[in-house]
Design an enzyme around this catalytic site. Structure first.
Site, PDB file in Angstrom:
ATOM      1  N   HIS A 208       0.840  -1.193   0.000  1.00  0.00           N
ATOM      2  CA  HIS A 208       0.000   0.000   0.000  1.00  0.00           C
ATOM      3  C   HIS A 208       0.878   1.246   0.000  1.00  0.00           C
ATOM      4  O   HIS A 208       1.901   1.292   0.683  1.00  0.00           O
ATOM      5  CB  HIS A 208      -0.902  -0.010   1.238  1.00  0.00           C
ATOM      6  CG  HIS A 208      -1.971   1.029   1.225  1.00  0.00           C
ATOM      7  ND1 HIS A 208      -1.721   2.368   1.478  1.00  0.00           N
ATOM      8  CD2 HIS A 208      -3.311   0.931   0.999  1.00  0.00           C
ATOM      9  CE1 HIS A 208      -2.855   3.040   1.403  1.00  0.00           C
ATOM     10  NE2 HIS A 208      -3.833   2.193   1.105  1.00  0.00           N
ATOM     11  N   CYS A 246      -3.793   2.479  -4.432  1.00  0.00           N
ATOM     12  CA  CYS A 246      -4.773   3.277  -3.683  1.00  0.00           C
ATOM     13  C   CYS A 246      -4.851   4.667  -4.293  1.00  0.00           C
ATOM     14  O   CYS A 246      -3.882   5.438  -4.217  1.00  0.00           O
ATOM     15  CB  CYS A 246      -4.393   3.347  -2.210  1.00  0.00           C
ATOM     16  SG  CYS A 246      -5.543   4.351  -1.237  1.00  0.00           S
ATOM     17  N   HIS A 275      -7.681   0.189  -4.261  1.00  0.00           N
ATOM     18  CA  HIS A 275      -8.574   0.979  -3.420  1.00  0.00           C
ATOM     19  C   HIS A 275      -9.005   2.170  -4.257  1.00  0.00           C
ATOM     20  O   HIS A 275      -8.173   3.013  -4.612  1.00  0.00           O
ATOM     21  CB  HIS A 275      -7.852   1.480  -2.170  1.00  0.00           C
ATOM     22  CG  HIS A 275      -7.420   0.406  -1.228  1.00  0.00           C
ATOM     23  ND1 HIS A 275      -6.704   0.681  -0.087  1.00  0.00           N
ATOM     24  CD2 HIS A 275      -7.607  -0.932  -1.252  1.00  0.00           C
ATOM     25  CE1 HIS A 275      -6.459  -0.457   0.560  1.00  0.00           C
ATOM     26  NE2 HIS A 275      -7.004  -1.442  -0.138  1.00  0.00           N
ATOM     27  N   ASP A 320     -13.193   3.071  -0.615  1.00  0.00           N
ATOM     28  CA  ASP A 320     -12.358   3.394   0.534  1.00  0.00           C
ATOM     29  C   ASP A 320     -12.923   4.619   1.231  1.00  0.00           C
ATOM     30  O   ASP A 320     -13.851   5.254   0.744  1.00  0.00           O
ATOM     31  CB  ASP A 320     -10.921   3.626   0.055  1.00  0.00           C
ATOM     32  CG  ASP A 320      -9.877   3.323   1.115  1.00  0.00           C
ATOM     33  OD1 ASP A 320     -10.257   2.961   2.235  1.00  0.00           O
ATOM     34  OD2 ASP A 320      -8.687   3.442   0.813  1.00  0.00           O
ATOM     35  N   HIS A 321     -12.364   4.915   2.367  1.00  0.00           N
ATOM     36  CA  HIS A 321     -12.670   6.082   3.196  1.00  0.00           C
ATOM     37  C   HIS A 321     -13.948   6.826   2.807  1.00  0.00           C
ATOM     38  O   HIS A 321     -13.924   7.777   2.024  1.00  0.00           O
ATOM     39  CB  HIS A 321     -11.497   7.050   3.185  1.00  0.00           C
ATOM     40  CG  HIS A 321     -10.247   6.449   3.749  1.00  0.00           C
ATOM     41  ND1 HIS A 321      -9.065   7.158   3.833  1.00  0.00           N
ATOM     42  CD2 HIS A 321      -9.991   5.225   4.262  1.00  0.00           C
ATOM     43  CE1 HIS A 321      -8.133   6.382   4.355  1.00  0.00           C
ATOM     44  NE2 HIS A 321      -8.667   5.201   4.624  1.00  0.00           N
ATOM     45  N   TYR A 334     -14.974   4.324   7.700  1.00  0.00           N
ATOM     46  CA  TYR A 334     -15.385   2.956   7.386  1.00  0.00           C
ATOM     47  C   TYR A 334     -16.809   2.647   7.832  1.00  0.00           C
ATOM     48  O   TYR A 334     -17.101   1.564   8.336  1.00  0.00           O
ATOM     49  CB  TYR A 334     -14.388   1.957   7.987  1.00  0.00           C
ATOM     50  CG  TYR A 334     -13.065   1.985   7.263  1.00  0.00           C
ATOM     51  CD1 TYR A 334     -12.889   1.271   6.079  1.00  0.00           C
ATOM     52  CD2 TYR A 334     -12.006   2.761   7.723  1.00  0.00           C
ATOM     53  CE1 TYR A 334     -11.691   1.315   5.387  1.00  0.00           C
ATOM     54  CE2 TYR A 334     -10.801   2.810   7.035  1.00  0.00           C
ATOM     55  CZ  TYR A 334     -10.650   2.094   5.880  1.00  0.00           C
ATOM     56  OH  TYR A 334      -9.473   2.155   5.182  1.00  0.00           O
TER      57      TYR A 334
END
Length: 362
Positions: A208, A246, A275, A320-321, A334
Site C-alpha cells: 500500500h 490506492c 482501493h 475506501d474512506h 469505514y
C-alpha cells in the site's frame, strides 16, 4: 474485477456481514485479525473460524488487509528474524484458507494519518481531513496521536495499535538513525525473505502507498510515486511482489496522475488490489475525503475505472474512506452507507465501460 468491502471482524466492526452481503455486486470482504499485535503468528484455527464466518454469510475471503509489519523489521534490528519467521508461517496458514492477496505497508510508526476524523462538510456529513500546516506545527507527536485517538468514537484505528502508540517516543528515537535508503534496504531484506514463501503459496504481497504520500514528522517514506514503486518492484522482481493501487493515497499528491499510474503498473501486471476512492484537494498538502462521485472531489473516477479496464485488471477492488452520513456512528472512514453508495457508483461506471468495450469489439 471483484468488488469487495473492508470489514474489521464481528468483534470490532459494528457492520454485520448480512448487511454487506446485501450491497449489489459485492463478492467478498477484506479483513484481518486486528486484535493480534504486529509480528505475532496468526493461528490457523482462528483463520479457519474467520473463513467459515465469512463464507457462511455468502461472501468470499481472498484478501487480507493487513498483516502488519513489525517496527523491528522496518528498523532492521536483529530481533526482526523472529518477526519475519512469524510472517512466513502466517503466509503459509493464510494459504490454507484460500487467501490470494496480502495488503501491507512499510510506513514507519504511523499508518495512514489525518489531522481530523470528523470535519463537518456543508451537506451535514462528517469526514476525515488532512492539513500539512497543522502537522508542521506539531512538536509533540504523542499529544497529536492522543488527540486523534480521542476522535475515534471508541474504535481502534487500523495501523494505530495501542501497543505501538504507547511507544511513540521510543520509536521516534529509533528512527533517527533510519534514512530513506536504509528503510529501502530493510524492505528488501524483508521481501527477499518472504517472497519465496509467497510464490510457493500463490499469495501476492500488495504494498500500500504511503498515506499521505510524503514524509511526515521527519520519518522517511518510500512508497509514494511511480519512481519509488518502480524501485520497490525491482527489489525482488517477482509478480508476487506487487502493489495495492490506492487512488486516495497516491492522488493526494497532484503530481501523481492516477490513470497513468494504473496503465503503467497494470501493463506490467503488478497491481494485485485497488482501493478506489475520491478526495478533494483544497491546496497542496490539504485535502478531505469526499464522496466517490467525481464532481465532489478532485479525481475523475470514470478515467480511473477506464484505465483499470484497459489494462485488463481482474483483481480485487474496494471503495475506501467514506464519509459518515445519515447519522451513522462507526469507525472513521469505514461506515456502511457512504461506502455502499461508493460501490453502487463504481458498479455503474463499470457496467457502462463493459458495454462500451463490448460495442468496440463488434
Amino acid at each position: 474485477m471483484k468488488m469487495t468491502f473492508r470489514w474489521y471482524g464481528s468483534e470490532m466492526d459494528p457492520i454485520p456481514l448480512k448487511y454487506i452481503r446485501q450491497i449489489p455486486g459485492i463478492t467478498g470482504v477484506v479483513t484481518s485479525l486486528m486484535d493480534l499485535p504486529a509480528g505475532e503468528l496468526w493461528p490457523l484455527e482462528r483463520l479457519q473460524a474467520l473463513k467459515k464466518e465469512v463464507t457462511d454469510a455468502g461472501l468470499e475471503l481472498e484478501v487480507i488487509e493487513s498483516v502488519n509489519v513489525h517496527e523491528d523489521i522496518k528498523l532492521g534490528l536483529p530481533s526482526r528474524e523472529r518477526y519475519i519467521d512469524n510472517y512466513k508461517k502466517t503466509i503459509e496458514n493464510l494459504k490454507e484458507i484460500g487467501i490470494k492477496v496480502i495488503c501491507y505497508n512499510f510506513m514507519p510508526v504511523f499508518d495512514w494519518t489525518r489531522t481530523s476524523l470528523n470535519r463537518k462538510l456543508p451537506d451535514g456529513s462528517n469526514t476525515m481531513s488532512y492539513d500539512q500546516a497543522i502537522i508542521d506545527k506539531i512538536t509533540d507527536p504523542q499529544k497529536f496521536a492522543d488527540e486523534i485517538q480521542n476522535q475515534t468514537g471508541g474504535f481502534e484505528m487500523a495501523g494505530w495499535e495501542p501497543a505501538r502508540m504507547a511507544e511513540l517516543k521510543k520509536l521516534f528515537k529509533a528512527y533517527e538513525q533510519v534514512s530513506h535508503e536504509k528503510l529501502k534496504e530493510n524492505l528488501k531484506y524483508f521481501l527477499e525473505a518472504i517472497i519465496p514463501v509467497c510464490e510457493a503459496c500463490d499469495i501476492k504481497m500488495a504494498m500500500h502507498p504511503d498515506d499521505p504520500p510524503w514524509d511526515i514528522f521527519g520519518l522517511p517514506r518510500i512508497a509514494n510515486s511511480k519512481e519509488t514503486f518502480d524501485e520497490i518492484l525491482s527489489l525482488v522482481d517477482s509478480p508476487y511482489n506487487s502493489i495495492t493501487l490506492c487512488t486516495g493515497s497516491l492522488g493526494s499528491n497532484p503530481q501523481n496522475c492516477l490513470p497513468e499510474l494504473i496503465r503503467y503498473f497494470g501493463r506490467k501486471e503488478r497491481i494485485a488490489f485497488a482501493h478506489v476512492r475520491n478526495l478533494k484537494i483544497e491546496e497542496p498538502g490539504k485535502f478531505y475525503e469526499s464522496s466517490h462521485l467525481s464532481s465532489d472531489g478532485s479525481f475523475d473516477m470514470y478515467e480511473i475505472m477506464k484505465a483499470l479496464n484497459e489494462v485488463g485488471f481482474d483483481g480485487y477492488v474496494r471503495p475506501d474512506h467514506g464519509r459518515m452520513i445519515w447519522d451513522e456512528h462507526g469507525r472513521a472512514g469505514y461506515g456502511l452507507y457512504d461506502r455502499a453508495l461508493g460501490i453502487a457508483y463504481l458498479n455503474g461506471i463499470q457496467e457502462s465501460l463493459q458495454k462500451q468495450f463490448a460495442e468496440t469489439k463488434k
